[in-house]
Design an enzyme around this catalytic site. Structure first.
Site, PDB file in Angstrom:
ATOM      1  N   VAL A 462       0.817  -1.216   0.000  1.00 35.19           N
ATOM      2  CA  VAL A 462       0.000   0.000   0.000  1.00 35.19           C
ATOM      3  C   VAL A 462       0.850   1.266   0.000  1.00 35.19           C
ATOM      4  CG1 VAL A 462      -1.925  -1.155   1.143  1.00 35.19           C
ATOM      5  CG2 VAL A 462      -0.195   0.021   2.518  1.00 35.19           C
ATOM      6  N   GLU A 463       0.220   2.369  -0.407  1.00 34.02           N
ATOM      7  CA  GLU A 463       0.825   3.703  -0.449  1.00 34.02           C
ATOM      8  C   GLU A 463       2.157   3.703  -1.199  1.00 34.02           C
ATOM      9  OE1 GLU A 463       0.505   6.399   2.722  1.00 34.02           O
ATOM     10  OE2 GLU A 463      -1.102   5.328   3.714  1.00 34.02           O
ATOM     11  N   GLY A 464       2.177   3.045  -2.347  1.00 35.73           N
ATOM     12  CA  GLY A 464       3.379   2.966  -3.163  1.00 35.73           C
ATOM     13  C   GLY A 464       4.109   1.672  -2.902  1.00 35.73           C
TER      14      GLY A 464
END
Length: 807
Positions: A462-464
């Protein structure tokens, strides 16, 4: 006799007299730049691609600080220790000790995963006690807590239940709450913030779409067009969107929605811009669809989709109003530091702290071949690695929290923290699972590692995704944004201003000076570091204090100069550099190791007074720093060995000679030795100050039946029993255990027996637990109904009817 200079007018008269054609006056170049810098300017202008608007915004968003210091080649540990100090207020500590402890008490992690949801009591408690409003200012009814406090709460929740950690993390990082507090209009703040603070509204943030992946801000499939409402004439946005992977969307009352705004009819009229824009929509907004859930592995936290077709969004629903149209990238990037750099690393810190104390105690409790597995070399290696990597995560997170609390938003450091800490957290959990064996595999209330194991890939993704973050984001921003001269130099190349060449020349010479300066520092520090490392005793760390800090600070300074020089060489690739992700990834590994090395030194300086000498902090710090120094050295070595074309081997040679002029002789760093590995492992498997340091902020219920509580209670007992047993073996038949000693031995046996048990279920799975009454497992039913009936072996070799035998 010297010749007199002929005046210009006389030269012209002389030409006319001789019949020569007068030459036109030479044009004056801006800044009168010399030939060499003129050629460099033209070459660089060809090599450097035009900076896109998105890249320009990214380069200007957030802040730079210690990450920039690393790129100077001479960062300062003293600056870190003088500037950043972790601390919780009395109110924050009270919340951690009371409300957070009470929430952990009511959570059954196994039940949460089995039911795919937290209990109603847990949801109500989180809402009413402000767990979703820790970052909302007090004037709006929130807690107004520091970043360090939010991280501490997430760590403690994560030590009990990773789903509770994820549920609380989102509203306190990239939820609309903080965005509203920073950018909302007064009307938006007055309406939404009190409802978010009270828990009436649960927030989520809708960004990622099916075609976005880690490029979330591309906003593919989430388009909005500025229009006037056909009935009212009101200015607004008509949007269609497909969002997925949105945490809390299935239960959220308000979503911050990212859309790509277009204005083909120029209706904005100069107020606001097109591009990434954030809208605020409540759950029952006409046309908005929320509710369906994803099932991320075995995790139970709420995650799902946000969709809509031709949804009308009034302009006052745009976060910040019309003037903030097109401002979403700034909002996203500047708030992302907490999500990526604080919330996700907090999960790794939870794992590090919980497993250091839990698995460490289990290694002393668990016996195989009549010996505690803590005495096995393979176990010691894995456990020391857990302790070392755990200390790195703890130190990095504490420093990052302090940086954010200093009103900084360091984008590069937050990327390092996200990628490096979640990856190290994964390694810690894998080692913990290997050590726990069957106790880590079998589900149930007694298993404190299994759910961590199944949830860690989510943090990696998640988040990159970590692959993307490592391979181009860290150095893609770092090598330009954090370089002391690169941003103004790049801007001069992209500028049409008359003084652009002059600006380029100024910063070009500064870059050349930067290269040569760090080359000199690399050589000088490299030779000195190689000599001091060769002469240093393997036990030098035991003295601790300034000797430990001074030695390792010197190594970090050397590696910082190495990285700064290597990064400057990489810039010779020009526009190709952004596509050389293997090189960028290796440089990111080196930068991450250097930042975390300074974090470990900072942590030791801040915490050494809390742990008595010889209690394990020096050993774990030494192990961590040796690991990081070796990581950075090998990353730079591999970068030089694989330097890409067009420079290829020449570039690799220059990098290799600059970083290590005498090859292996000036690459002195080796992984921690066996003696140090055994020392760190011993401190984690016996009562020690190092264990106490890791135990801070780990949830301990304090009641029998809680596995962590039982392991903590058992550890001193089994250690004492092992000492008694060893003394009895040495004495041989000359003495027997005293009644007191025998009581300790018997208690240790009982505790060991209880703590190696795993959960077992009469019924498991929905078919057995929720199926029709009288459900029989198919394989068993088939055996029972096998043609010829059920038989049983008899001693006389004749099969007997099972019913007859039972009678």
């Amino acid at each position: 006799m010297p010749m007199k200079r002929i005046p210009g007018s006389a030269k012209a008269a002389l030409r006319r007299a001789l019949g020569a054609k007068a030459a036109p006056p030479a044009p004056r170049l801006a800044g009168q730049r010399p030939f060499v810098t003129n050629a460099a300017y033209n070459l660089a202008k060809k090599m450097m691609p035009k900076i896109s608007e998105t890249e320009r915004v990214a380069l200007g968003a957030g802040t730079i600080g210690f990450d920039r210091d690393i790129f100077t080649g001479s960062p300062s540990l003293k600056h870190l220790t003088d500037t950043y100090s972790p601390a919780l207020s009395s109110e924050e500590q009270s919340f951690l000790d009371k409300e957070c402890q009470e929430l952990c008490d009511m959570i059954d992690d196994h039940a949460v995963v089995s039911n795919a949801d937290l209990s109603p009591e847990s949801w109500q408690f989180m809402r009413s006690k402000g767990f979703f409003a820790m970052k909302i200012p007090k004037e709006w009814g929130g807690k107004g807590f520091s970043t360090a406090a939010v991280s501490a709460v997430l760590v403690k929740l994560g030590s009990k239940c990773s789903d509770a950690n994820a549920t609380v993390a989102v509203p306190n990082s990239l939820g609309p709450g903080e965005l509203l507090a920073r950018y909302g209009t007064p009307d938006q703040q007055a309406y939404f913030l009190p409802k978010l603070a009270s828990g009436q509204l649960i927030p989520c943030f809708g960004l990622t779409g099916p075609h976005s992946g880690s490029d979330a801000t591309s906003l593919i499939g989430s388009a909005g067009k500025v229009e006037r409402h056909p009935q009212t004439g009101e200015l607004g946005v008509r949007a269609s969107f497909r969002k997925r992977y949105i945490t809390l969307a299935p239960v959220a009352g308000v979503v911050g929605l990212g859309i790509d705004l277009h204005d083909p009819d120029n209706l904005l009229g100069g107020t606001g811009k097109t591009g990434f824009t954030v809208a605020l929509l409540e759950r029952h907004h006409p046309g908005l669809r929320m509710g369906p859930r994803h099932a991320p592995l075995t995790s139970a936290f709420m995650n799902g989709t946000v969709e809509g077709d031709d949804v009308w969004i009034p302009m006052d629903h745009i976060l910040g109003g019309q003037e903030k149209c097109g401002f979403g990238w700034h909002m996203f990037v500047e708030c992302l530091a907490e999500g990526r750099g604080v919330s996700l690393p907090a999960g790794s810190v939870s794992a590090a702290r919980t497993l250091a104390v839990g698995v460490g105690a289990y290694c002393r409790v668990r016996k195989q071949f009549k010996v505690p597995i803590a005495d096995f070399g393979g176990i010691q290696e894995a456990l020391a690695r857990m302790g070392s990597q755990g200390l790195i995560c703890v130190a990095g997170a504490d420093l990052m929290n302090a940086i954010v609390d200093n009103h900084e938003a360091p984008m590069v450091i937050s990327s390092i923290m996200k990628q490096s800490c979640t990856e190290r957290g994964r390694r810690i959990i894998l080692d913990g699972m290997d050590i726990m064996g069957g106790a880590g595999i079998c589900k149930g209330e007694a298993n404190f590692v299994g759910n961590l194991y199944t949830s860690v890939p989510i943090a990696i993704t998640v988040e990159g995704a970590n692959i993307m973050t490592r391979s181009f984001q860290i150095m893609g921003q770092g090598i330009t944004r954090c370089h002391p001269h690169m941003v103004p130099l790049m801007e001069s190349l992209g500028s049409d201003a008359p003084d652009a060449p002059k600006v380029f020349r100024s910063h070009f010479f500064k870059v050349v000076g930067h290269v040569l300066g760090n080359l000199g520092l690399s050589w000088a520090r490299g030779l000195a570091s190689s000599a001091t490392t060769a002469a240093r005793s393997a036990k030098a760390y035991e003295a601790g204090g300034e000797g430990l800090v001074g030695y390792h600070e010197s190594q970090m300074l050397r590696l910082s100069a190495n990285l700064a020089f290597s990064a400057d060489l990489a810039l010779l690739l020009g526009g190709r550099l952004k596509f050389e992700e293997l090189l960028l990834g290796r440089l990111a590994d080196a930068m991450g190791a250097i930042y975390l090395g300074y974090a470990v030194l900072w942590h030791y300086e801040k915490r050494r007074g809390e742990v008595a000498a010889g209690e394990g902090l020096e050993a774990a710090t030494e192990h961590a720093l040796l690991t990081l120094e070796h990581e950075a050295q090998e990353a730079l070595k591999e970068a030089a060995s694989n330097f890409p074309q067009p420079l290829g081997k020449l570039g690799g040679l220059l990098m290799g000679v600059g970083v290590a002029p005498f090859g292996g002789l000036t690459r002195p760093y080796a992984p921690p030795g066996d003696a140090l590995t055994k020392e760190v492992s011993s401190k984690l498997t016996n009562p020690s100050g190092l264990r106490d340091l890791f135990l801070k902020n780990v949830y301990v219920k304090g009641e029998a039946g809680d596995r962590i509580t039982d392991l903590l209670e058992a550890l001193p007992v089994v250690c004492e029993a092992d000492r008694i047993a060893a003394a009895l073996r040495r004495a041989g038949s000359s003495r027997e255990a005293s009644p007191e000693e025998q009581a300790v031995l018997d208690r240790a046996v009982a505790m060991r027996d209880a703590l190696v048990q795993v959960d077992v279920f009469e019924k498991h799975g929905p078919l057995e637990t929720l199926g029709k009454p009288g459900y029989v497992r198919p394989a068993l039913a088939q055996t029972e109904n096998w043609p010829g009936g059920v038989t049983s072996f008899a001693a006389d070799g004749n099969e007997k009817d099972a019913t007859t035998l039972a009678a």
